[in-house]
Design a protein around this motif. Structure first.
Motif, PDB file in Angstrom:
ATOM      1  N   GLN A 127      16.711   2.831 -17.222  1.00 37.01           N
ATOM      2  CA  GLN A 127      17.304   2.862 -16.364  1.00 37.01           C
ATOM      3  C   GLN A 127      16.033   3.464 -15.431  1.00 37.01           C
ATOM      4  N   ILE A 128      14.668   4.025 -15.819  1.00 36.69           N
ATOM      5  CA  ILE A 128      14.247   5.093 -15.050  1.00 36.69           C
ATOM      6  C   ILE A 128      13.235   4.206 -13.969  1.00 36.69           C
ATOM      7  N   GLU A 129      12.769   3.336 -14.583  1.00 41.51           N
ATOM      8  CA  GLU A 129      12.370   1.738 -14.251  1.00 41.51           C
ATOM      9  C   GLU A 129      12.631   0.909 -13.675  1.00 41.51           C
ATOM     10  N   ARG A 130      13.541   1.240 -13.241  1.00 38.36           N
ATOM     11  CA  ARG A 130      14.118  -0.105 -12.715  1.00 38.36           C
ATOM     12  C   ARG A 130      13.748   0.620 -11.468  1.00 38.36           C
ATOM     13  N   PHE A 131      14.261   1.535 -11.275  1.00 39.03           N
ATOM     14  CA  PHE A 131      14.166   2.321  -9.763  1.00 39.03           C
ATOM     15  C   PHE A 131      12.864   1.648  -9.215  1.00 39.03           C
ATOM     16  N   PHE A 132      12.015   1.810  -9.680  1.00 37.28           N
ATOM     17  CA  PHE A 132      10.827   1.333  -9.244  1.00 37.28           C
ATOM     18  C   PHE A 132      10.377   0.488  -8.949  1.00 37.28           C
ATOM     19  N   GLY A 133      11.703  -0.438  -8.561  1.00 40.48           N
ATOM     20  CA  GLY A 133      11.866  -2.342  -8.017  1.00 40.48           C
ATOM     21  C   GLY A 133      10.306  -2.817  -7.493  1.00 40.48           C
ATOM     22  N   GLY A 134      10.012  -3.376  -7.243  1.00 44.86           N
ATOM     23  CA  GLY A 134       8.483  -4.189  -6.910  1.00 44.86           C
ATOM     24  C   GLY A 134       7.210  -3.404  -7.135  1.00 44.86           C
ATOM     25  N   PHE A 135       7.607  -2.217  -6.641  1.00 44.25           N
ATOM     26  CA  PHE A 135       6.293  -0.927  -6.682  1.00 44.25           C
ATOM     27  C   PHE A 135       5.774  -0.778  -7.970  1.00 44.25           C
ATOM     28  N   GLU A 136       4.498  -1.515  -8.397  1.00 47.86           N
ATOM     29  CA  GLU A 136       3.438  -1.197  -9.694  1.00 47.86           C
ATOM     30  C   GLU A 136       3.260  -0.160 -10.492  1.00 47.86           C
ATOM     31  N   LEU A 137       3.351   0.399 -11.343  1.00 44.92           N
ATOM     32  CA  LEU A 137       3.486   2.233 -11.922  1.00 44.92           C
ATOM     33  C   LEU A 137       2.370   2.127 -12.406  1.00 44.92           C
ATOM     34  N   GLY A 172       0.775  -1.560  -0.234  1.00 44.04           N
ATOM     35  CA  GLY A 172       0.132  -0.192  -0.248  1.00 44.04           C
ATOM     36  C   GLY A 172       0.832   1.192   0.065  1.00 44.04           C
ATOM     37  N   SER A 173       2.495   1.287   0.034  1.00 45.30           N
ATOM     38  CA  SER A 173       2.985   1.932   0.489  1.00 45.30           C
ATOM     39  C   SER A 173       3.103   2.557  -1.504  1.00 45.30           C
ATOM     40  N   HIS A 174       3.624   3.445  -1.454  1.00 44.28           N
ATOM     41  CA  HIS A 174       3.955   4.475  -2.935  1.00 44.28           C
ATOM     42  C   HIS A 174       5.490   4.778  -2.664  1.00 44.28           C
ATOM     43  N   VAL A 175       6.096   5.226  -4.614  1.00 43.20           N
ATOM     44  CA  VAL A 175       6.586   5.655  -4.370  1.00 43.20           C
ATOM     45  C   VAL A 175       6.718   6.933  -5.624  1.00 43.20           C
ATOM     46  N   VAL A 176       7.213   7.859  -5.819  1.00 42.32           N
ATOM     47  CA  VAL A 176       6.881   8.870  -6.958  1.00 42.32           C
ATOM     48  C   VAL A 176       7.933   9.634  -7.363  1.00 42.32           C
ATOM     49  N   PRO A 216      -1.035   6.789 -15.844  1.00 43.01           N
ATOM     50  CA  PRO A 216      -0.400   6.454 -17.115  1.00 43.01           C
ATOM     51  C   PRO A 216       1.497   5.792 -16.819  1.00 43.01           C
ATOM     52  N   GLY A 217       1.467   5.215 -16.255  1.00 42.93           N
ATOM     53  CA  GLY A 217       3.012   4.906 -16.288  1.00 42.93           C
ATOM     54  C   GLY A 217       4.091   5.634 -16.435  1.00 42.93           C
ATOM     55  N   LEU A 218       4.754   5.496 -16.693  1.00 43.46           N
ATOM     56  CA  LEU A 218       6.167   6.477 -16.601  1.00 43.46           C
ATOM     57  C   LEU A 218       6.410   7.434 -17.976  1.00 43.46           C
ATOM     58  N   ALA A 219       5.460   8.204 -17.875  1.00 44.31           N
ATOM     59  CA  ALA A 219       5.439   9.441 -18.408  1.00 44.31           C
ATOM     60  C   ALA A 219       6.186  11.154 -18.592  1.00 44.31           C
ATOM     61  N   TRP A 220       5.975  11.657 -19.010  1.00 47.98           N
ATOM     62  CA  TRP A 220       6.394  13.348 -19.916  1.00 47.98           C
ATOM     63  C   TRP A 220       6.173  13.600 -18.598  1.00 47.98           C
ATOM     64  N   LEU A 221       6.253  14.699 -18.080  1.00 51.80           N
ATOM     65  CA  LEU A 221       6.382  15.731 -17.428  1.00 51.80           C
ATOM     66  C   LEU A 221       4.805  16.149 -17.518  1.00 51.80           C
ATOM     67  N   PRO A 222       4.714  16.597 -18.359  1.00 50.86           N
ATOM     68  CA  PRO A 222       2.738  17.447 -18.321  1.00 50.86           C
ATOM     69  C   PRO A 222       2.245  16.055 -18.658  1.00 50.86           C
ATOM     70  N   GLU A 223       2.801  14.752 -19.017  1.00 48.65           N
ATOM     71  CA  GLU A 223       1.699  13.733 -19.382  1.00 48.65           C
ATOM     72  C   GLU A 223       1.052  13.832 -18.852  1.00 48.65           C
ATOM     73  N   GLY A 267       6.688   8.686 -12.673  1.00 48.59           N
ATOM     74  CA  GLY A 267       5.348   8.230 -12.736  1.00 48.59           C
ATOM     75  C   GLY A 267       5.351   7.869 -11.050  1.00 48.59           C
ATOM     76  N   VAL A 268       4.471   7.258 -10.259  1.00 49.58           N
ATOM     77  CA  VAL A 268       3.980   6.968  -9.532  1.00 49.58           C
ATOM     78  C   VAL A 268       3.544   5.012  -9.375  1.00 49.58           C
TER      79      VAL A 268
END
Ligand SMILES: C[S@@+](CC[C@H](N)C(=O)[O-])C[C@H]1O[C@@H](n2cnc3c(N)ncnc32)[C@H](O)[C@@H]1O
Length: 270
Positions: free
Chosen positions: A222-232, A180-184, A235-242, A265-266
């Motif tokens: 490489q950025i996606e790898r930082f999320f580890g076991g957290f599910e995006l 239930g935790s999140h990473v941003v 809209p997933g990993l997106a450009w800032l304004p999107e 992403g979150v």
């Protein structure tokens, strides 16, 4: 705080350069000089700082609306409009927030702003030493790690350019999080658009030479790898304004979101 005797010798820092771009007053001559040198090479940097800040606001509103009550904001910077505790506490009045930054000026300004707020605090810390952050008595006093926490790394992971340091640090930082935790995360990238390599090199050179915080960009993977076991979440990993845009967002990159040069992403721990 700008300029003044004795302040000119301070090395520029990311927190104070970012403050300068956002129109703040907590920056010294060295910060202004580095900020202007970067601006000359990368004129969109001010709009990128604004878009990053707007993403942070939307992410916190999303989390608070989803019932998240605890926030650990690492690389939080100098307080400016739309601070995490202000946004979160509008929705959840007793939301707990801990700000962590490597820059003592950012921490001191945050502590001053938070005086008298029983639910929020600011401590000095380095994301490369996650245990010291998690075990910090003030952090433990405000956050309960047996309950979900949102860990924020917004515009900070690129200040840990060495992968051998960055990925293990993230793993250790997220290890105490319960389901239930999140990473941003938001992070500079060279993916997805034509890049002027020479311009990028000269910008990162300025960060290395003129500031206390060298910077490097990473690929989408490489950025996606930082999320580890957290599910995006969408809209997933997106450009800032999107990332879940709102009508009040800055209009800067509306037609060409990739020009924001940062992916955001979150993730949620199932
Ligand atoms: C670009 S600012 C981002 C501020 C804020 N998170 C935001 O998005 O508006 C980056 C911040 O990260 C901090 N920082 C850089 N390296 C750090 C590290 N190793 N540990 C903690 N903070 C760090 C800088 O001092 C600066 O305040």
């Amino acid at each position: 705080m700008t300029g003044g005797p004795g302040t000119n010798q301070k090395p520029a820092t990311a927190a104070r350069i970012y403050d300068y771009y956002l129109g703040g007053i907590h920056n010294f001559t060295a910060d202004q000089e580095a900020a202007k040198a970067i601006l000359a090479k990368a004129p969109s940097i001010v709009a990128i700082a604004r878009a990053n800040r707007a993403f942070l606001g939307r992410a916190i509103r999303y989390l608070a609306d989803s019932g998240v009550r605890q926030y650990l904001d690492i690389g939080s910077g100098i307080p400016t409009e739309g601070n995490v505790h202000e946004v979160a506490q509008q929705v959840v009045p007793d939301a707990r927030v801990v700000y962590v930054d490597i820059d003592p000026v950012a921490v001191a300004e945050s502590q001053e702003l938070l005086e008298g707020n029983p639910y929020a605090t600011a401590v000095r810390g380095d994301l490369r030493e996650p245990e010291k952050i998690i075990e910090h008595p003030q952090v433990r006093k405000v956050l309960d790690f047996t309950q979900p926490v949102a860990v924020l790394l917004v515009g900070v992971l690129y200040f840990v350019p060495d992968d051998a340091e960055a990925y293990p640090a993230m793993e250790r930082l997220l290890a105490p999080c319960v389901p239930g935790s999140h990473v941003v995360i938001s992070h500079g990238t060279v993916d997805g658009e034509p890049v002027d390599e020479r311009q990028l090199q000269s910008t990162t050179d300025i960060w290395r030479r003129q500031t206390a915080t060298p910077l490097s960009v990473r690929s989408r993977a490489q950025i996606e790898r930082f999320f580890g076991g957290f599910e995006l979440i969408e809209p997933g990993l997106a450009w800032l304004p999107e990332w879940r845009p709102e009508p009040t967002d800055p209009a800067d990159f509306r037609d060409e979101p990739w020009r924001s040069r940062m992916l955001a992403g979150v993730g949620r721990l199932p």
